[in-house]
Design a protein around this motif. Structure first.
Motif, PDB file in Angstrom:
ATOM      1  N   UNK A  18       9.131   7.366  10.704  1.00  0.00           N
ATOM      2  CA  UNK A  18       9.879   8.122   9.694  1.00  0.00           C
ATOM      3  C   UNK A  18      11.019   7.295   9.110  1.00  0.00           C
ATOM      4  N   UNK A  19      11.723   6.572  10.012  1.00  0.00           N
ATOM      5  CA  UNK A  19      12.829   5.726   9.534  1.00  0.00           C
ATOM      6  C   UNK A  19      12.282   4.695   8.553  1.00  0.00           C
ATOM      7  N   UNK A  20      11.182   4.042   8.949  1.00  0.00           N
ATOM      8  CA  UNK A  20      10.585   3.012   8.089  1.00  0.00           C
ATOM      9  C   UNK A  20      10.117   3.567   6.758  1.00  0.00           C
ATOM     10  N   UNK A  21       9.646   4.840   6.796  1.00  0.00           N
ATOM     11  CA  UNK A  21       9.084   5.417   5.577  1.00  0.00           C
ATOM     12  C   UNK A  21      10.171   5.906   4.614  1.00  0.00           C
ATOM     13  N   UNK A  22      11.252   6.445   5.177  1.00  0.00           N
ATOM     14  CA  UNK A  22      12.239   7.098   4.300  1.00  0.00           C
ATOM     15  C   UNK A  22      13.484   6.265   4.008  1.00  0.00           C
ATOM     16  N   UNK A  23      13.707   5.173   4.762  1.00  0.00           N
ATOM     17  CA  UNK A  23      14.828   4.273   4.416  1.00  0.00           C
ATOM     18  C   UNK A  23      14.254   3.182   3.512  1.00  0.00           C
ATOM     19  N   UNK A  24      14.605   3.265   2.239  1.00  0.00           N
ATOM     20  CA  UNK A  24      13.951   2.384   1.268  1.00  0.00           C
ATOM     21  C   UNK A  24      14.145   0.896   1.561  1.00  0.00           C
ATOM     22  N   UNK A  25      15.323   0.567   2.072  1.00  0.00           N
ATOM     23  CA  UNK A  25      15.623  -0.836   2.366  1.00  0.00           C
ATOM     24  C   UNK A  25      14.694  -1.432   3.424  1.00  0.00           C
ATOM     25  N   UNK A  26      14.001  -0.574   4.165  1.00  0.00           N
ATOM     26  CA  UNK A  26      13.138  -1.089   5.233  1.00  0.00           C
ATOM     27  C   UNK A  26      11.674  -1.230   4.787  1.00  0.00           C
ATOM     28  N   UNK A  27      11.390  -0.872   3.523  1.00  0.00           N
ATOM     29  CA  UNK A  27       9.990  -0.872   3.089  1.00  0.00           C
ATOM     30  C   UNK A  27       9.340  -2.251   3.166  1.00  0.00           C
ATOM     31  N   UNK A 227      -0.774   8.751  -4.877  1.00  0.00           N
ATOM     32  CA  UNK A 227      -1.288   7.864  -5.922  1.00  0.00           C
ATOM     33  C   UNK A 227      -1.787   6.575  -5.266  1.00  0.00           C
ATOM     34  N   UNK A 228      -3.070   6.263  -5.483  1.00  0.00           N
ATOM     35  CA  UNK A 228      -3.668   5.136  -4.767  1.00  0.00           C
ATOM     36  C   UNK A 228      -3.450   3.787  -5.447  1.00  0.00           C
ATOM     37  N   UNK A 229      -3.013   3.798  -6.725  1.00  0.00           N
ATOM     38  CA  UNK A 229      -2.866   2.515  -7.433  1.00  0.00           C
ATOM     39  C   UNK A 229      -1.827   1.605  -6.765  1.00  0.00           C
ATOM     40  N   UNK A 230      -0.587   2.078  -6.501  1.00  0.00           N
ATOM     41  CA  UNK A 230       0.359   1.182  -5.819  1.00  0.00           C
ATOM     42  C   UNK A 230      -0.096   0.789  -4.422  1.00  0.00           C
ATOM     43  N   UNK A 231      -0.822   1.704  -3.750  1.00  0.00           N
ATOM     44  CA  UNK A 231      -1.310   1.376  -2.399  1.00  0.00           C
ATOM     45  C   UNK A 231      -2.245   0.174  -2.479  1.00  0.00           C
ATOM     46  N   UNK A 245       5.950  -5.675  -3.230  1.00  0.00           N
ATOM     47  CA  UNK A 245       6.142  -4.289  -2.815  1.00  0.00           C
ATOM     48  C   UNK A 245       6.217  -3.389  -4.042  1.00  0.00           C
ATOM     49  N   UNK A 246       5.177  -2.601  -4.345  1.00  0.00           N
ATOM     50  CA  UNK A 246       5.267  -1.691  -5.492  1.00  0.00           C
ATOM     51  C   UNK A 246       6.336  -0.627  -5.239  1.00  0.00           C
ATOM     52  N   UNK A 247       6.953  -0.141  -6.306  1.00  0.00           N
ATOM     53  CA  UNK A 247       8.106   0.750  -6.153  1.00  0.00           C
ATOM     54  C   UNK A 247       7.709   2.147  -5.675  1.00  0.00           C
ATOM     55  N   UNK A 248       6.604   2.646  -6.217  1.00  0.00           N
ATOM     56  CA  UNK A 248       6.354   4.082  -6.037  1.00  0.00           C
ATOM     57  C   UNK A 248       5.273   4.407  -4.994  1.00  0.00           C
ATOM     58  N   UNK A 249       5.352   3.764  -3.839  1.00  0.00           N
ATOM     59  CA  UNK A 249       4.402   4.111  -2.768  1.00  0.00           C
ATOM     60  C   UNK A 249       4.953   5.334  -2.025  1.00  0.00           C
ATOM     61  N   UNK A 253       2.429   7.185   3.201  1.00  0.00           N
ATOM     62  CA  UNK A 253       1.567   6.016   3.366  1.00  0.00           C
ATOM     63  C   UNK A 253       2.178   5.041   4.374  1.00  0.00           C
ATOM     64  N   UNK A 254       3.514   4.891   4.327  1.00  0.00           N
ATOM     65  CA  UNK A 254       4.163   3.978   5.269  1.00  0.00           C
ATOM     66  C   UNK A 254       3.973   4.462   6.716  1.00  0.00           C
ATOM     67  N   UNK A 255       3.929   5.783   6.867  1.00  0.00           N
ATOM     68  CA  UNK A 255       3.726   6.312   8.231  1.00  0.00           C
ATOM     69  C   UNK A 255       2.295   5.993   8.697  1.00  0.00           C
ATOM     70  N   UNK A 256       1.339   6.231   7.793  1.00  0.00           N
ATOM     71  CA  UNK A 256      -0.064   5.906   8.086  1.00  0.00           C
ATOM     72  C   UNK A 256      -0.173   4.426   8.474  1.00  0.00           C
ATOM     73  N   UNK A 257       0.419   3.581   7.654  1.00  0.00           N
ATOM     74  CA  UNK A 257       0.333   2.136   7.872  1.00  0.00           C
ATOM     75  C   UNK A 257       1.036   1.732   9.165  1.00  0.00           C
ATOM     76  N   UNK A 258       2.158   2.371   9.457  1.00  0.00           N
ATOM     77  CA  UNK A 258       2.890   2.027  10.676  1.00  0.00           C
ATOM     78  C   UNK A 258       2.023   2.305  11.908  1.00  0.00           C
ATOM     79  N   UNK A 259       1.336   3.460  11.920  1.00  0.00           N
ATOM     80  CA  UNK A 259       0.491   3.776  13.073  1.00  0.00           C
ATOM     81  C   UNK A 259      -0.712   2.835  13.150  1.00  0.00           C
TER      82      UNK A 259
END
Ligand code: HEM
Length: 336
Positions: A18-27, A227-231, A245-249, A253-259
């Protein structure tokens, strides 16, 4: 205890996700650096495991067999369950891997009328096979995110998987398969006393991880309509080693990717490594021809092995053997 520990570990992982997904600086860290690290750990970890397996001495043929071995001409050999040649071993292995034949024989012990009884239990086989095949097909379907142009097998698989055209976006059969399969495997560990007794944290954690990948995937496809385009931009840039790193992911998705990354890192050190391990398993990949052929450990000469021969054994224990009346080979010739 194992269950509690794995729930605790999972909650920590979820918090990090959650931290990784919602803190933008960590994307950048979670969307680019972590996938590279995870992939490297996965590949190196598996290679190390395989090298270790390949280095373990297998001086004897220790095939597990479940049928009549090759014997006299009038005794029928069970060629698959007790293979004698390389081809028979290959056939056995092939069906083990695609059909989980040994699991099909799974039995369950229980007490009936005060007696220990063993009954057939095909559920584990059924749900395991549903889970494994669903996982495989989902990974193959995901190639549409990793490739451009998308290979033709992907739309073909998608069409079959979405054959019943339920829902919009279509609910794939394998999405249901992986979820139901995992829930059964988890419920079996939690509610079946015998299985719970032998279950460790390392049995629960992979199930939690894969289930959370499936759930976040379902959320993305069917609820958040991500939206799958930035993914795809992100995955293609990572795979071409020019990460952007696209802006609007969407954060989910970050949670999915983290797991997924956690699973990749954990894979080589977890029980999941049975996937490559089955191919190097000496109980499966050797022909049972012990009685027809003498197998000598090829490393014996390197180690200058000293054998304790029967003669030496008899010399060592002659008195004791004579006292208890055991027959002695050298008694008459050399002793007394
Ligand atoms: C262990 C590997 C993975 C598993 C088991 C998995 C599982 C799933 C599942 C079950 C879904 C639900 C929909 C469906 O069945 O297609 C899904 C969706 C999704 N996954 Fe994965 N996933 C994995 C890896 C990845 C990776 C590496 C990415 C990164 C690109 C990714 C991106 C997505 C996206 C974007 C969706 C939404 C698809 C859509 O809206 O149609 N997944 N995943």
């Amino acid at each position: 205890m194992g269950l509690l520990f794995s729930i605790f570990t999972f909650i920590i992982l979820l918090a990090i996700a959650f931290i990784g997904a919602y803190v933008e600086g960590l994307h950048y860290l979670f969307g680019i650096v972590l996938p590279y690290i995870a992939f490297a750990v996965f590949i190196i970890g598996i290679v190390v495991r395989i090298i270790k397996w390949a280095q373990s001495p297998v001086p004897f043929r220790i095939t597990t067999t479940c049928g009549q071995q090759r014997s006299l001409d009038f005794i029928k050999q069970n060629k698959i369950d007790n293979p004698f040649t390389g081809l028979q071993t290959f056939i056995r292995m092939f069906f083990e891997i695609i059909l989980f034949r040994s699991l099909f024989r799974n039995t369950k012990a229980g007490i009936k009328e005060n007696k220990l009884t063993y009954g057939a239990n095909k559920w584990l086989w059924l749900f395991s096979i549903v889970f494994h095949y669903s996982f495989l097909i989902i990974v193959l379907r995901h190639f549409r995110f990793f490739t451009e142009p998308v290979p033709s097998f992907v739309p073909f698989i998608q069409e079959i998987d979405g054959f019943f055209q339920i829902g919009l976006p279509i609910i794939y059969l394998t999405t249901i398969g992986i979820t139901v399969g995992l829930l059964y495997l988890l419920a079996r560990r939690i509610f079946d006393n015998q299985v719970r007794y032998i279950s460790l944290a390392s049995d629960y954690l992979p199930l939690f991880l894969i289930l959370s990948i499936a759930i976040t995937g379902i959320l993305m496809r069917h609820f958040f309509k991500v939206d799958l385009t930035p993914v795809k931009q992100l995955t293609l840039s990572i795979l071409s080693f020019q990460p952007i790193l696209p802006a609007d992911v969407n954060p989910i998705f970050y949670i999915h990717l983290f797991f997924v990354c956690t699973l990749l890192i954990y894979f080589p050190m977890s029980k999941l490594v049975h996937m490559p391990g089955i191919f190097l398993s000496p109980t499966r990949n050797l022909a049972n021809n012990n009685r027809a052929k003498r197998h000598i450990n090829p490393w014996n000469s390197d180690f200058k092995m000293h054998y304790h021969t029967y003669e030496e054994y008899e010399d060592e224990f002659r008195e004791v053997m004579r006292d208890v009346g055991l027959p002695l080979e050298k008694e008459e010739k050399n002793v007394d």
